[in-house]
Design a protein around this motif. Structure first.
Motif, PDB file in Angstrom:
ATOM      1  N   SER A   8       0.844  -1.192   0.000  1.00  0.00           N
ATOM      2  CA  SER A   8       0.000   0.000   0.000  1.00  0.00           C
ATOM      3  C   SER A   8       0.877   1.238   0.000  1.00  0.00           C
ATOM      4  O   SER A   8       2.081   1.181   0.254  1.00  0.00           O
ATOM      5  CB  SER A   8      -0.900   0.010   1.230  1.00  0.00           C
ATOM      6  N   CYS A   9       0.209   2.364  -0.237  1.00  0.00           N
ATOM      7  CA  CYS A   9       0.861   3.654  -0.056  1.00  0.00           C
ATOM      8  C   CYS A   9       0.844   3.975   1.446  1.00  0.00           C
ATOM      9  O   CYS A   9       0.347   3.185   2.247  1.00  0.00           O
ATOM     10  CB  CYS A   9       0.136   4.724  -0.873  1.00  0.00           C
ATOM     11  N   HIS A  10       1.332   5.133   1.836  1.00  0.00           N
ATOM     12  CA  HIS A  10       1.402   5.480   3.253  1.00  0.00           C
ATOM     13  C   HIS A  10       0.032   5.699   3.878  1.00  0.00           C
ATOM     14  O   HIS A  10      -0.240   5.238   4.990  1.00  0.00           O
ATOM     15  CB  HIS A  10       2.264   6.739   3.434  1.00  0.00           C
ATOM     16  N   CYS A  11      -0.871   6.362   3.163  1.00  0.00           N
ATOM     17  CA  CYS A  11      -2.184   6.670   3.745  1.00  0.00           C
ATOM     18  C   CYS A  11      -3.182   5.524   3.605  1.00  0.00           C
ATOM     19  O   CYS A  11      -4.241   5.554   4.218  1.00  0.00           O
ATOM     20  CB  CYS A  11      -2.752   7.944   3.128  1.00  0.00           C
ATOM     21  N   GLY A  12      -2.845   4.500   2.817  1.00  0.00           N
ATOM     22  CA  GLY A  12      -3.718   3.343   2.657  1.00  0.00           C
ATOM     23  C   GLY A  12      -4.766   3.481   1.569  1.00  0.00           C
ATOM     24  O   GLY A  12      -5.565   2.567   1.375  1.00  0.00           O
ATOM     25  N   ALA A  13      -4.774   4.577   0.844  1.00  0.00           N
ATOM     26  CA  ALA A  13      -5.757   4.758  -0.227  1.00  0.00           C
ATOM     27  C   ALA A  13      -5.508   3.806  -1.386  1.00  0.00           C
ATOM     28  O   ALA A  13      -6.447   3.358  -2.042  1.00  0.00           O
ATOM     29  CB  ALA A  13      -5.744   6.203  -0.719  1.00  0.00           C
ATOM     30  N   CYS A  88       0.424   7.997  -5.220  1.00  0.00           N
ATOM     31  CA  CYS A  88      -0.823   8.297  -4.538  1.00  0.00           C
ATOM     32  C   CYS A  88      -0.996   9.812  -4.501  1.00  0.00           C
ATOM     33  O   CYS A  88      -0.091  10.532  -4.079  1.00  0.00           O
ATOM     34  CB  CYS A  88      -0.806   7.721  -3.120  1.00  0.00           C
ATOM     35  N   LYS A  89      -2.157  10.300  -4.923  1.00  0.00           N
ATOM     36  CA  LYS A  89      -2.445  11.737  -4.924  1.00  0.00           C
ATOM     37  C   LYS A  89      -2.505  12.308  -3.508  1.00  0.00           C
ATOM     38  O   LYS A  89      -2.261  13.494  -3.306  1.00  0.00           O
ATOM     39  CB  LYS A  89      -3.799  12.005  -5.584  1.00  0.00           C
ATOM     40  N   THR A  90      -2.840  11.459  -2.540  1.00  0.00           N
ATOM     41  CA  THR A  90      -3.016  11.946  -1.174  1.00  0.00           C
ATOM     42  C   THR A  90      -1.690  12.042  -0.427  1.00  0.00           C
ATOM     43  O   THR A  90      -1.351  13.088   0.106  1.00  0.00           O
ATOM     44  CB  THR A  90      -3.993  11.038  -0.404  1.00  0.00           C
ATOM     45  N   CYS A  91      -0.927  10.956  -0.388  1.00  0.00           N
ATOM     46  CA  CYS A  91       0.301  10.942   0.419  1.00  0.00           C
ATOM     47  C   CYS A  91       1.582  11.047  -0.400  1.00  0.00           C
ATOM     48  O   CYS A  91       2.654  11.249   0.161  1.00  0.00           O
ATOM     49  CB  CYS A  91       0.343   9.700   1.308  1.00  0.00           C
ATOM     50  N   GLY A  92       1.488  10.887  -1.723  1.00  0.00           N
ATOM     51  CA  GLY A  92       2.658  11.042  -2.582  1.00  0.00           C
ATOM     52  C   GLY A  92       3.554   9.832  -2.691  1.00  0.00           C
ATOM     53  O   GLY A  92       4.585   9.890  -3.362  1.00  0.00           O
ATOM     54  N   VAL A  93       3.195   8.709  -2.070  1.00  0.00           N
ATOM     55  CA  VAL A  93       4.062   7.534  -2.101  1.00  0.00           C
ATOM     56  C   VAL A  93       4.047   6.886  -3.482  1.00  0.00           C
ATOM     57  O   VAL A  93       3.021   6.773  -4.140  1.00  0.00           O
ATOM     58  CB  VAL A  93       3.666   6.530  -0.994  1.00  0.00           C
ATOM     59  N   TYR A 109       5.192  -4.966 -14.147  1.00  0.00           N
ATOM     60  CA  TYR A 109       5.153  -3.963 -13.085  1.00  0.00           C
ATOM     61  C   TYR A 109       6.481  -4.013 -12.348  1.00  0.00           C
ATOM     62  O   TYR A 109       7.107  -5.072 -12.253  1.00  0.00           O
ATOM     63  CB  TYR A 109       4.030  -4.258 -12.079  1.00  0.00           C
ATOM     64  N   CYS A 110       6.881  -2.893 -11.821  1.00  0.00           N
ATOM     65  CA  CYS A 110       7.973  -2.817 -10.847  1.00  0.00           C
ATOM     66  C   CYS A 110       7.324  -2.385  -9.545  1.00  0.00           C
ATOM     67  O   CYS A 110       6.768  -1.292  -9.455  1.00  0.00           O
ATOM     68  CB  CYS A 110       9.013  -1.785 -11.239  1.00  0.00           C
ATOM     69  N   VAL A 111       7.379  -3.240  -8.571  1.00  0.00           N
ATOM     70  CA  VAL A 111       6.807  -2.950  -7.263  1.00  0.00           C
ATOM     71  C   VAL A 111       7.896  -2.356  -6.379  1.00  0.00           C
ATOM     72  O   VAL A 111       9.029  -2.827  -6.368  1.00  0.00           O
ATOM     73  CB  VAL A 111       6.257  -4.254  -6.637  1.00  0.00           C
ATOM     74  N   ASN A 112       7.552  -1.318  -5.640  1.00  0.00           N
ATOM     75  CA  ASN A 112       8.469  -0.754  -4.668  1.00  0.00           C
ATOM     76  C   ASN A 112       8.449  -1.667  -3.442  1.00  0.00           C
ATOM     77  O   ASN A 112       7.470  -1.692  -2.692  1.00  0.00           O
ATOM     78  CB  ASN A 112       8.055   0.673  -4.301  1.00  0.00           C
ATOM     79  N   VAL A 113       9.512  -2.413  -3.259  1.00  0.00           N
ATOM     80  CA  VAL A 113       9.591  -3.398  -2.178  1.00  0.00           C
ATOM     81  C   VAL A 113       9.334  -2.747  -0.819  1.00  0.00           C
ATOM     82  O   VAL A 113       8.742  -3.359   0.070  1.00  0.00           O
ATOM     83  CB  VAL A 113      10.965  -4.116  -2.217  1.00  0.00           C
ATOM     84  N   ALA A 114       9.729  -1.509  -0.661  1.00  0.00           N
ATOM     85  CA  ALA A 114       9.523  -0.808   0.610  1.00  0.00           C
ATOM     86  C   ALA A 114       8.043  -0.585   0.920  1.00  0.00           C
ATOM     87  O   ALA A 114       7.692  -0.288   2.059  1.00  0.00           O
ATOM     88  CB  ALA A 114      10.260   0.530   0.589  1.00  0.00           C
ATOM     89  N   CYS A 115       7.162  -0.748  -0.072  1.00  0.00           N
ATOM     90  CA  CYS A 115       5.720  -0.554   0.139  1.00  0.00           C
ATOM     91  C   CYS A 115       4.987  -1.852   0.477  1.00  0.00           C
ATOM     92  O   CYS A 115       3.768  -1.843   0.645  1.00  0.00           O
ATOM     93  CB  CYS A 115       5.093   0.082  -1.097  1.00  0.00           C
ATOM     94  N   LEU A 116       5.702  -2.960   0.583  1.00  0.00           N
ATOM     95  CA  LEU A 116       5.063  -4.230   0.937  1.00  0.00           C
ATOM     96  C   LEU A 116       4.795  -4.245   2.438  1.00  0.00           C
ATOM     97  O   LEU A 116       5.701  -4.050   3.250  1.00  0.00           O
ATOM     98  CB  LEU A 116       5.944  -5.410   0.525  1.00  0.00           C
ATOM     99  N   ASP A 117       3.546  -4.472   2.808  1.00  0.00           N
ATOM    100  CA  ASP A 117       3.131  -4.387   4.208  1.00  0.00           C
ATOM    101  C   ASP A 117       3.350  -5.659   5.011  1.00  0.00           C
ATOM    102  O   ASP A 117       3.457  -5.604   6.232  1.00  0.00           O
ATOM    103  CB  ASP A 117       1.640  -4.024   4.283  1.00  0.00           C
TER     104      ASP A 117
END
Length: 149
Positions: A8-13, A88-93, A109-117
């Protein structure tokens, strides 16, 4: 081994699921596509990755599922415009990118590994990393200095 992970992004949207292999060398599943892009995680020093600190892992498009938040994404393309950088438009992640390159087997796709929860610190620390010298368009070569990446 390939496992379904959630990110997810930081805000979860924005939320996604991805079938990804973060296992160390010798414990990895057979690659879903040939090529070095799918064999490991990657850190790059190109102008974009250097500023965003993207830690990427390529996966075939069929391995990625956007679960929510398409309406929260904004897009950025530069250079030739072949890569769709999404934020993400809200948190910018910056959670993932998508592109299509015949040399890389088509859509991916290239997934940002740092965004894996659901990936713990120990697993992240054991994930293999290959460094790319994108700043000099030498994608198959590591840059001289990688400690900051």
């Amino acid at each position: 081994m390939i496992q379904t992970r959630h990110g997810s992004c930081h805000c979860g949207a924005v939320k996604f699921a991805v079938d990804i292999d973060l296992a160390p060398e010798g414990q990895r599943s057979p690659q879903l596509r040939p090529g070095p892009w799918y064999a490991t995680t990657l850190r790059c020093n190109c102008s974009f990755c250097g500023k965003t600190r993207m830690w990427k892992n390529h996966v075939p498009s069929e391995s990625f599922r956007l679960l929510q938040g398409a309406d929260h994404l904004t897009h950025y393309r530069f250079g030739e415009g072949s890569i769709d950088h999404t934020f993400c438009k809200t948190c910018g992640v910056y959670a993932f990118v998508s592109a299509s390159e015949p040399a890389m087997g088509g859509d991916f796709y290239c997934v940002n590994v740092a965004c894996l929860d659901d990936v713990g610190d120990d697993e992240l620390a054991a994930a293999p990393i290959r460094y790319e010298d994108g700043a000099n368009d030498e994608w198959g070569r590591s840059p001289r200095v990688t400690g900051h990446m």
